[in-house]
Design a protein around this motif. Sequence first.
Motif, PDB file in Angstrom:
ATOM      1  N   PRO A  75       0.808  -1.231   0.000  1.00  0.00           N
ATOM      2  CA  PRO A  75       0.000   0.000   0.000  1.00  0.00           C
ATOM      3  C   PRO A  75       0.840   1.279   0.000  1.00  0.00           C
ATOM      4  O   PRO A  75       0.468   2.260  -0.656  1.00  0.00           O
ATOM      5  N   GLU A  76       1.974   1.278   0.706  1.00  0.00           N
ATOM      6  CA  GLU A  76       2.800   2.500   0.717  1.00  0.00           C
ATOM      7  C   GLU A  76       3.378   2.784  -0.661  1.00  0.00           C
ATOM      8  O   GLU A  76       3.434   3.926  -1.115  1.00  0.00           O
ATOM      9  N   LYS A  92       0.835   9.334  -6.091  1.00  0.00           N
ATOM     10  CA  LYS A  92       1.200  10.758  -5.906  1.00  0.00           C
ATOM     11  C   LYS A  92       2.004  11.274  -7.094  1.00  0.00           C
ATOM     12  O   LYS A  92       2.002  12.460  -7.387  1.00  0.00           O
ATOM     13  N   GLY A  93       2.692  10.343  -7.785  1.00  0.00           N
ATOM     14  CA  GLY A  93       3.575  10.747  -8.888  1.00  0.00           C
ATOM     15  C   GLY A  93       2.894  10.814 -10.243  1.00  0.00           C
ATOM     16  O   GLY A  93       3.553  11.086 -11.245  1.00  0.00           O
ATOM     17  N   ILE A  94       1.591  10.559 -10.304  1.00  0.00           N
ATOM     18  CA  ILE A  94       0.897  10.613 -11.606  1.00  0.00           C
ATOM     19  C   ILE A  94      -0.304  11.549 -11.505  1.00  0.00           C
ATOM     20  O   ILE A  94      -0.788  11.812 -10.405  1.00  0.00           O
ATOM     21  N   ILE A 121      -0.815 -14.965  -5.509  1.00  0.00           N
ATOM     22  CA  ILE A 121      -0.763 -13.994  -4.396  1.00  0.00           C
ATOM     23  C   ILE A 121      -2.161 -13.471  -4.091  1.00  0.00           C
ATOM     24  O   ILE A 121      -3.058 -13.535  -4.932  1.00  0.00           O
ATOM     25  N   VAL A 122      -2.313 -12.914  -2.897  1.00  0.00           N
ATOM     26  CA  VAL A 122      -3.536 -12.166  -2.579  1.00  0.00           C
ATOM     27  C   VAL A 122      -3.131 -10.747  -2.203  1.00  0.00           C
ATOM     28  O   VAL A 122      -2.168 -10.544  -1.461  1.00  0.00           O
ATOM     29  N   ASN A 123      -3.828  -9.787  -2.762  1.00  0.00           N
ATOM     30  CA  ASN A 123      -3.587  -8.393  -2.401  1.00  0.00           C
ATOM     31  C   ASN A 123      -4.447  -7.988  -1.218  1.00  0.00           C
ATOM     32  O   ASN A 123      -5.587  -8.448  -1.089  1.00  0.00           O
ATOM     33  N   ASP A 124      -3.893  -7.141  -0.375  1.00  0.00           N
ATOM     34  CA  ASP A 124      -4.621  -6.614   0.775  1.00  0.00           C
ATOM     35  C   ASP A 124      -5.491  -5.447   0.273  1.00  0.00           C
ATOM     36  O   ASP A 124      -5.083  -4.284   0.322  1.00  0.00           O
ATOM     37  N   ALA A 136      -5.220   3.382   0.619  1.00  0.00           N
ATOM     38  CA  ALA A 136      -4.116   4.129   0.004  1.00  0.00           C
ATOM     39  C   ALA A 136      -4.619   4.922  -1.205  1.00  0.00           C
ATOM     40  O   ALA A 136      -4.219   6.074  -1.406  1.00  0.00           O
ATOM     41  N   VAL A 137      -5.511   4.327  -1.975  1.00  0.00           N
ATOM     42  CA  VAL A 137      -6.052   5.041  -3.150  1.00  0.00           C
ATOM     43  C   VAL A 137      -6.857   6.249  -2.673  1.00  0.00           C
ATOM     44  O   VAL A 137      -6.671   7.367  -3.153  1.00  0.00           O
ATOM     45  N   ARG A 138      -7.715   6.009  -1.678  1.00  0.00           N
ATOM     46  CA  ARG A 138      -8.582   7.098  -1.197  1.00  0.00           C
ATOM     47  C   ARG A 138      -7.786   8.238  -0.579  1.00  0.00           C
ATOM     48  O   ARG A 138      -8.178   9.391  -0.658  1.00  0.00           O
ATOM     49  N   ALA A 139      -6.620   7.904  -0.005  1.00  0.00           N
ATOM     50  CA  ALA A 139      -5.810   8.946   0.641  1.00  0.00           C
ATOM     51  C   ALA A 139      -5.218   9.896  -0.398  1.00  0.00           C
ATOM     52  O   ALA A 139      -4.884  11.038  -0.078  1.00  0.00           O
TER      53      ALA A 139
END
Length: 370
Positions: free
Chosen positions: A124-125, A132-134, A151-154, A161-164
Motif C-alpha cells: 500500500p505505501e 502521488k507521482g501521476i 498472491i492475494v492483495n490486501d 491508500a487510493v482514497r488517501a
Amino acid sequence: MEKVKRVKPDTKLLLTPGPTPLPPSVSAKMAEPILHHRTHEFGAFFQQVLEDLRYVFRTRNTVLLMTASGTGGMESAAANLLSPGDGAAVISTGVFGDRWAKILRGYGLEPAVHSVEWGRAADPEGVAKFLKGIPPPKAVFLTHTDTSTGIVNDLKSLAEAVRASSDALIVVDSVSGLAGEELETDGWGLDVVVGASQKGLMCGPGLAYVSVSERAWKVADVARFPRFYFDWRTMRNSLPSKETPYTPAVNLVVAQAEALRLIRAEGLERVWRRTAELARYARSQGERLGLPLFAKDPCDILTALRLPEGLDGQKLVRTIREEEGISIAGGQEGLKGKVVRIAHMGHIRTEDVDRGFAALKKHMGSALDI
Ligand code: PMP
C-alpha cells in the motif's frame, strides 16, 4: 472429431484455477431442459442469483449478470467507467493485473502501470507513492487474487491508500478470489468488483458478475466510450422486470442459483475458512515434495509451486492430464514451465488435493529422485 486420448470421465479431476469441479446437484441443473428467459420461472432464478451474489460480494450495490467470461466483465468496467483521454492507473501483480492494462490500451487509453515483482502482493505505501507521482486517475484497477502467481492483495489497505491520494474509482478483479478469499465490497469501499461463475462460485464457465456502487453509476451514466452489449445502463433498465436485455446463458443461471444455495447453506465465512485450511494443507504437501511456494504473499484459492531447474513443467502438466486425468495448471507467460498451480477453491476437497499431489509425486519422481 480429432481423436484424443481420453481418460474415463469419472476419474477426471479439475484442479485448475477455473474451471473448477461442480457439485453434482449443480451439474444436474445444467442438464435440465432449458427455460425461456422471458418467463416468471426464469425471472425467479435470475432474481435469486442476484440476491445471493450480493451476499457473496458483501454488498448492497447493484450486481449485474452478463453472459461472458470474467474478462468480459472486466472489459465492461473499462467501457462503462471511462471516456476517451481519461487517466487510469493499474496496480499489476501478474498476468491479471497486466490484463487490465491491455484492456485499457485496447480502448485507446494509456494507463499508468505500477508493476510489482511477481510473487509479491502490492504494498500500500508503494501504491500511495506511485499515485502521488501521476496525474489523478479517474479509476484505479486492482486484482484481488492474481491467479498467475498465487498472491492475494490486501484490498482493504490498498483501497485506503487510493482514497488517501485521490477520489478515483476503485475497480477490482476478483474473478478468482470471489467466494474463496475474504472480500468486503462495501466494508472496504470497492466501487466495482468483477467476478465469474467458474471458480469459487462452483458453476460452469460463461457468466460474469459485476457489482457497481452509486459513485460508479454516476460516472457510468455520463461516460463516453462506445458500448452496446456491455452497456451497464441497459442491464440496469431490465432489472425491474427480472430479466437481462438479451438471451442469457439460461442453464448457467439456473445452475448458479443451486451453487449459491449451497454456499449460503454452508455460510460464506465457513467457505473462506475451509479454503484457507485447504491452502495450508496444500502448502504443506508442496513442502513435503520439496517444492518451494512461489508466492511470498500466498492466497488461499490456489497454490503455485516452483519446480526444480531442468524439470519441464509443461510436459509434467501434460503427462498428469493424459495419464491420470487430472488437470493442474502450469505457469503463464514468464513462468511457463517453471511452476505448477494447484487450485483448492469451490468444490475441491482434501482428497482431490491429495490426488493432485500423488500424481505430481509419481510423475516428478524420476526427475527428482524421490
Ligand atoms: N482475472 C483473474 C484473476 C483470473 O484468474 C481469470 C481467469 N483465470 C480472469 C481474470 C479471466 O477470466 P476468464 O478466463 O473467465 O475470462
